[in-house]
Design an enzyme around this catalytic site. Structure first.
Site, PDB file in Angstrom:
ATOM      1  N   HIS A 130       0.838  -1.207   0.000  1.00 40.47           N
ATOM      2  CA  HIS A 130       0.000   0.000   0.000  1.00 40.47           C
ATOM      3  C   HIS A 130       0.870   1.253   0.000  1.00 40.47           C
ATOM      4  O   HIS A 130       0.401   2.339  -0.328  1.00 40.47           O
ATOM      5  CB  HIS A 130      -0.975   0.008   1.188  1.00 40.47           C
ATOM      6  CG  HIS A 130      -0.340   0.191   2.520  1.00 40.47           C
ATOM      7  ND1 HIS A 130       0.084  -0.871   3.297  1.00 40.47           N
ATOM      8  CD2 HIS A 130      -0.051   1.313   3.235  1.00 40.47           C
ATOM      9  CE1 HIS A 130       0.591  -0.409   4.426  1.00 40.47           C
ATOM     10  NE2 HIS A 130       0.527   0.909   4.414  1.00 40.47           N
ATOM     11  N   ASP A 160       0.144  -7.577   0.598  1.00 42.45           N
ATOM     12  CA  ASP A 160       0.544  -6.211   0.934  1.00 42.45           C
ATOM     13  C   ASP A 160       2.056  -6.107   0.969  1.00 42.45           C
ATOM     14  O   ASP A 160       2.683  -6.015   2.027  1.00 42.45           O
ATOM     15  CB  ASP A 160      -0.067  -5.785   2.273  1.00 42.45           C
ATOM     16  CG  ASP A 160       0.051  -4.274   2.511  1.00 42.45           C
ATOM     17  OD1 ASP A 160       0.598  -3.583   1.632  1.00 42.45           O
ATOM     18  OD2 ASP A 160      -0.405  -3.799   3.575  1.00 42.45           O
ATOM     19  N   GLY A 238       2.989   5.772   9.746  1.00 43.57           N
ATOM     20  CA  GLY A 238       4.373   5.927   9.339  1.00 43.57           C
ATOM     21  C   GLY A 238       5.213   4.714   9.651  1.00 43.57           C
ATOM     22  O   GLY A 238       6.323   4.556   9.155  1.00 43.57           O
ATOM     23  N   SER A 240       4.217   1.682   8.893  1.00 44.07           N
ATOM     24  CA  SER A 240       3.894   0.707   7.863  1.00 44.07           C
ATOM     25  C   SER A 240       5.091   0.285   7.031  1.00 44.07           C
ATOM     26  O   SER A 240       5.918   1.092   6.653  1.00 44.07           O
ATOM     27  CB  SER A 240       2.825   1.261   6.920  1.00 44.07           C
ATOM     28  OG  SER A 240       1.570   1.229   7.502  1.00 44.07           O
ATOM     29  N   SER A 257       1.753  -4.515   7.803  1.00 41.89           N
ATOM     30  CA  SER A 257       0.689  -4.155   6.874  1.00 41.89           C
ATOM     31  C   SER A 257      -0.240  -3.128   7.498  1.00 41.89           C
ATOM     32  O   SER A 257      -0.528  -2.094   6.927  1.00 41.89           O
ATOM     33  CB  SER A 257      -0.114  -5.402   6.481  1.00 41.89           C
ATOM     34  OG  SER A 257      -1.267  -5.049   5.734  1.00 41.89           O
TER      35      SER A 257
END
Length: 286
Positions: A130, A160, A238, A240, A257
């Site tokens: 993402h 992801d 942030g 991720s 994720s």
């Protein structure tokens, strides 16, 4: 798979949900299952939900966040009853988040670097899909003046994860940034229930906890992700894309994720297993 770390190294990206409190249980009304639980729960597509086997109870569990409407909650309860599954509420909003700050930057978004990998002599950043979906060119600074590399692959949703190929001469050791310091990464590993783990992210640094679930399915508003690792570790925007790892052995288990909650009240986080990413693109960890 269905169902089933720049200037000095690896920064991580984190996904998480809005602030919340401790997990609350919705009254357990589950009855004996009338059909295959996995088959029934596979049909759940409501945003803000996740499901998978809870090793603590030995039963399938459906979790819902604060965005699920009363109408949808009634429908989900009916499905959970038919599947013999528990229904629980997780405070906050289940979603992948990207925030401004230190990390890797692209298209106005910030994420965390998860791992450095290679194919032959070509090196890549592994991070959340993402995140890579947000931009083609990624940078080491918020001003986007120093190029890190270019996106070469994105798999999101369903999975992801994504790849950024290094195009700049920047050190990319096989290590995790531990705020401060570096932990050498010796290779990938496989998560198991109860395993002691940590994650590193550009927003909240290093946080540790345990693995609480495997093969989890998460329904974000942007799509469904399958086969994730669940932990009781918090995360914030942030973080991720950052790595889930075992400090004692220097092994990476997954890439952040998303999740729910925050690092004040606590939270739940989900990770894309690293082995799947390496296999999908024929990569190895340096």
């Amino acid at each position: 798979m269905r169902r089933s770390p720049l200037a000095a190294l690896a920064l991580t990206i984190l996904l998480l949900v809005a602030p919340g409190a401790a997990q609350a249980a919705v009254p357990d009304r589950a009855a004996a299952p009338t059909a295959d639980p996995v088959a029934l729960l596979s049909g759940v597509r409501t945003a803000g939900t996740a499901w998978g086997l809870d090793p603590g109870t030995g039963r399938m569990t459906v979790t819902v966040d604060d965005t699920v409407t009363p109408r949808d909650l009634r429908a989900l309860r009916a499905v959970a009853d038919r599947a013999g599954a528990l229904l629980r509420r997780e405070p906050g909003t289940l979603r992948p988040l990207i925030a401004g700050g230190q990390g890797i930057y692209g298209g106005g978004a910030r994420c965390s670097l998860g791992a450095n990998a290679r194919s032959g002599s070509t090196y890549y950043v592994i991070t959340a899909g993402h995140c890579t979906a947000a931009a083609a060119t990624w940078y080491t600074d918020s001003a986007q003046s120093t190029v890190l590399g270019t996106r070469t692959a994105t798999s999101y949703p369903t999975n992801d994860y994504g790849l950024i190929r290094y195009t700049a001469r920047i050190a990319h050791p096989s290590a995790v940034y531990t705020y401060p310091g570096l932990l050498t990464i010796n290779g990938p590993g496989t998560a198991y229930i109860g395993q002691a783990v940590c994650r590193s992210g550009s927003t909240t640094g290093v946080r540790c906890g345990t693995v609480t679930g495997l093969n989890q399915t998460v329904n974000y508003a942007t799509g469904v992700i399958y086969g994730l690792i669940r932990t009781n570790i918090c995360a914030e925007p942030g973080d991720s894309g950052g790595p889930l790892y075992v400090a004692a052995t220097g092994t990476i288990l997954g890439i952040l994720s998303g999740g729910s909650g925050n690092c004040t009240a606590g939270g739940t986080t989900y990770y894309q297993p690293i082995a799947e990413v390496l296999a999908a693109y024929g990569l190895t960890l340096p």
